[in-house]
Scaffold this motif. Structure first.
Motif, PDB file in Angstrom:
ATOM      1  N   THR A 263      10.036  -8.493  22.175  1.00  0.00           N
ATOM      2  CA  THR A 263       9.040  -7.497  21.786  1.00  0.00           C
ATOM      3  C   THR A 263       9.347  -6.914  20.417  1.00  0.00           C
ATOM      4  N   VAL A 264      10.609  -6.565  20.189  1.00  0.00           N
ATOM      5  CA  VAL A 264      11.008  -6.018  18.883  1.00  0.00           C
ATOM      6  C   VAL A 264      10.735  -7.031  17.775  1.00  0.00           C
ATOM      7  N   LEU A 265      11.048  -8.301  18.015  1.00  0.00           N
ATOM      8  CA  LEU A 265      10.851  -9.326  16.998  1.00  0.00           C
ATOM      9  C   LEU A 265       9.370  -9.583  16.742  1.00  0.00           C
ATOM     10  N   VAL A 266       8.545  -9.566  17.780  1.00  0.00           N
ATOM     11  CA  VAL A 266       7.108  -9.782  17.584  1.00  0.00           C
ATOM     12  C   VAL A 266       6.522  -8.695  16.689  1.00  0.00           C
ATOM     13  N   PHE A 267       6.819  -7.433  17.007  1.00  0.00           N
ATOM     14  CA  PHE A 267       6.310  -6.336  16.184  1.00  0.00           C
ATOM     15  C   PHE A 267       6.916  -6.381  14.779  1.00  0.00           C
ATOM     16  N   GLY A 268       8.213  -6.663  14.695  1.00  0.00           N
ATOM     17  CA  GLY A 268       8.866  -6.700  13.396  1.00  0.00           C
ATOM     18  C   GLY A 268       8.327  -7.794  12.496  1.00  0.00           C
ATOM     19  N   LEU A 269       8.074  -8.973  13.052  1.00  0.00           N
ATOM     20  CA  LEU A 269       7.546 -10.077  12.250  1.00  0.00           C
ATOM     21  C   LEU A 269       6.110  -9.805  11.815  1.00  0.00           C
ATOM     22  N   ALA A 270       5.311  -9.179  12.696  1.00  0.00           N
ATOM     23  CA  ALA A 270       3.953  -8.808  12.313  1.00  0.00           C
ATOM     24  C   ALA A 270       3.975  -7.788  11.173  1.00  0.00           C
ATOM     25  N   VAL A 271       4.888  -6.830  11.269  1.00  0.00           N
ATOM     26  CA  VAL A 271       5.052  -5.833  10.202  1.00  0.00           C
ATOM     27  C   VAL A 271       5.502  -6.506   8.907  1.00  0.00           C
ATOM     28  N   ASP A 272       6.362  -7.521   9.030  1.00  0.00           N
ATOM     29  CA  ASP A 272       6.844  -8.231   7.850  1.00  0.00           C
ATOM     30  C   ASP A 272       5.702  -8.912   7.102  1.00  0.00           C
ATOM     31  N   LEU A 273       4.733  -9.475   7.820  1.00  0.00           N
ATOM     32  CA  LEU A 273       3.560 -10.057   7.159  1.00  0.00           C
ATOM     33  C   LEU A 273       2.824  -8.999   6.341  1.00  0.00           C
ATOM     34  N   MET A 274       2.627  -7.835   6.928  1.00  0.00           N
ATOM     35  CA  MET A 274       1.935  -6.756   6.233  1.00  0.00           C
ATOM     36  C   MET A 274       2.707  -6.295   5.004  1.00  0.00           C
ATOM     37  N   ASN A 275       4.005  -6.074   5.165  1.00  0.00           N
ATOM     38  CA  ASN A 275       4.799  -5.561   4.051  1.00  0.00           C
ATOM     39  C   ASN A 275       4.945  -6.579   2.920  1.00  0.00           C
ATOM     40  N   THR A 276       5.115  -7.849   3.273  1.00  0.00           N
ATOM     41  CA  THR A 276       5.324  -8.870   2.244  1.00  0.00           C
ATOM     42  C   THR A 276       4.071  -9.109   1.429  1.00  0.00           C
ATOM     43  N   TYR A 277       2.931  -9.289   2.107  1.00  0.00           N
ATOM     44  CA  TYR A 277       1.727  -9.726   1.411  1.00  0.00           C
ATOM     45  C   TYR A 277       0.757  -8.592   1.100  1.00  0.00           C
ATOM     46  N   MET A 278       1.212  -7.355   1.299  1.00  0.00           N
ATOM     47  CA  MET A 278       0.448  -6.195   0.834  1.00  0.00           C
ATOM     48  C   MET A 278       1.322  -5.297  -0.040  1.00  0.00           C
ATOM     49  N   LEU A 279       2.412  -4.758   0.547  1.00  0.00           N
ATOM     50  CA  LEU A 279       3.257  -3.833  -0.204  1.00  0.00           C
ATOM     51  C   LEU A 279       4.042  -4.545  -1.303  1.00  0.00           C
ATOM     52  N   ASN A 280       4.796  -5.569  -0.942  1.00  0.00           N
ATOM     53  CA  ASN A 280       5.598  -6.288  -1.924  1.00  0.00           C
ATOM     54  C   ASN A 280       4.705  -6.916  -2.997  1.00  0.00           C
ATOM     55  N   LEU A 281       3.590  -7.507  -2.564  1.00  0.00           N
ATOM     56  CA  LEU A 281       2.709  -8.170  -3.520  1.00  0.00           C
ATOM     57  C   LEU A 281       2.088  -7.169  -4.496  1.00  0.00           C
ATOM     58  N   SER A 282       1.724  -5.983  -4.009  1.00  0.00           N
ATOM     59  CA  SER A 282       1.138  -4.987  -4.911  1.00  0.00           C
ATOM     60  C   SER A 282       2.135  -4.548  -5.979  1.00  0.00           C
ATOM     61  N   LEU A 283       3.416  -4.393  -5.579  1.00  0.00           N
ATOM     62  CA  LEU A 283       4.443  -4.018  -6.561  1.00  0.00           C
ATOM     63  C   LEU A 283       4.691  -5.144  -7.563  1.00  0.00           C
ATOM     64  N   LEU A 284       4.689  -6.385  -7.086  1.00  0.00           N
ATOM     65  CA  LEU A 284       4.864  -7.526  -7.982  1.00  0.00           C
ATOM     66  C   LEU A 284       3.706  -7.638  -8.969  1.00  0.00           C
ATOM     67  N   ARG A 285       2.485  -7.431  -8.492  1.00  0.00           N
ATOM     68  CA  ARG A 285       1.329  -7.532  -9.393  1.00  0.00           C
ATOM     69  C   ARG A 285       1.358  -6.422 -10.423  1.00  0.00           C
ATOM     70  N   TRP A 286       1.753  -5.213  -9.997  1.00  0.00           N
ATOM     71  CA  TRP A 286       1.872  -4.125 -10.974  1.00  0.00           C
ATOM     72  C   TRP A 286       2.926  -4.477 -12.022  1.00  0.00           C
ATOM     73  N   TYR A 287       4.057  -5.005 -11.559  1.00  0.00           N
ATOM     74  CA  TYR A 287       5.130  -5.382 -12.483  1.00  0.00           C
ATOM     75  C   TYR A 287       4.676  -6.486 -13.436  1.00  0.00           C
ATOM     76  N   LYS A 288       3.910  -7.420 -12.941  1.00  0.00           N
ATOM     77  CA  LYS A 288       3.485  -8.581 -13.738  1.00  0.00           C
ATOM     78  C   LYS A 288       2.467  -8.195 -14.814  1.00  0.00           C
ATOM     79  N   TYR A 289       1.544  -7.311 -14.465  1.00  0.00           N
ATOM     80  CA  TYR A 289       0.430  -7.042 -15.371  1.00  0.00           C
ATOM     81  C   TYR A 289       0.451  -5.666 -16.024  1.00  0.00           C
TER      82      TYR A 289
END
Length: 294
Positions: A263-289
């Protein structure tokens, strides 16, 4: 053979603030849940007997489930912390926790179980002092793993924004599942600590994959992002599917520890998708442009 295709997201439709807003809001809610839990209980998350000390006894009771739990409640002079049934074996796992630092006498519990006519299948006990030492070692291991991961990430990228994006994502990947553990009634144990350590590894893997494609490989930002997503999303969804199967199977067979880890891993991995491709990506795009890389 089933073929899985990762859809190409049109990130140009969203601003960096819009992408970062959702994961940051979820992180804030998780921190509030943990803080509220600490104020109410004195601990940020409920702890199992491995950390607080206590006794776990497995008994077979020849009675229907409702009557069996009532008989177990009446059989012991100490109120059980929890009573869990194991359907495949018609047994019950009764946990007595030493939250106040005092130890529960296993011999007394064993005698009371025998007097009630229960068949004792297994009994184990952890002293409060040993539980406290185990808690210190386990939580120290999580902190050391997180700090080591942070230093490694900064050494790899040597720039602040891409590195801090990975660290924030990993931090969120741990905090949000901890809050969910409180909501779902999952205790912190050696098994769930191992799950949190695994989440650190999963988080760093997916975030470094995205950062490497965007910062170190040819192609524009969105092309590099999609290449990373094809690998990262497929890998994470496959892991989520495997963890769901493990959780369902463990729940059916009454294997509480594996069910909690899954259960912990299912929720954690789902959260990881959100953080990687929303939070991390937004910071990378800001840094890039817009950041120092412009």
């Amino acid at each position: 053979m089933v073929e899985f295709t990762v859809p190409e997201v049109d990130y140009t439709r969203y601003t960096n603030r819009q992408l970062a807003a959702v994961p940051l809001a979820v992180l804030v809610v998780a921190l509030l849940v943990i803080a509220g839990w600490y104020v109410a209980t004195g601990a940020p998350v409920n702890q199992g007997i491995e950390f607080t000390g206590g006794t776990e006894i497995q008994v077979a009771v020849d009675a229907p489930p409702a009557q069996a739990e009532e008989q177990i409640q009446q059989a012991f002079s100490v109120e059980p912390e929890s009573i869990r049934s194991v359907p495949t074996e018609s047994t019950y796992i009764v946990t007595f926790q030493s939250d106040d630092g005092s130890s529960v006498n296993p011999s007394m519990l064993e005698q009371q179980a025998e007097d009630a006519g229960f068949e004792i299948r297994a009994i184990s006990s952890v002293s409060p002092s040993f539980g406290g030492d185990t808690q210190t070692l386990a939580l120290g291991g999580v902190v050391a793993a997180f700090l080591g991961m942070s230093l490694l990430v900064f050494a790899m990228f040597r720039t602040f924004v891409p590195s801090i994006a990975v660290v924030i994502s990993a931090f969120s990947d741990i905090v949000i599942p901890l809050a969910m553990m409180n909501v779902l009634g999952i205790e912190l144990s050696l098994g769930t600590v191992a799950a949190l350590l695994m989440l650190i590894g999963y988080s760093v893997d997916s975030d470094i994959l995205l950062n490497n494609h965007v910062l170190r490989r040819s192609g524009d930002f969105y092309e590099s992002t999609y290449r990373a997503m094809r690998t990262g999303v497929t890998m994470t969804l496959t892991s989520i599917a495997a963890m769901i199967v493990m959780t369902v199977t463990a729940t059916i067979f009454g294997i509480q520890l594996l069910a909690a880890i899954g259960t912990v891993l299912v929720f954690g991995l789902a959260v990881d998708l959100m953080n990687t491709y929303m939070l991390n990506l937004s910071l990378l795009r800001w840094y890039k442009y817009e950041g120092v890389a412009r």
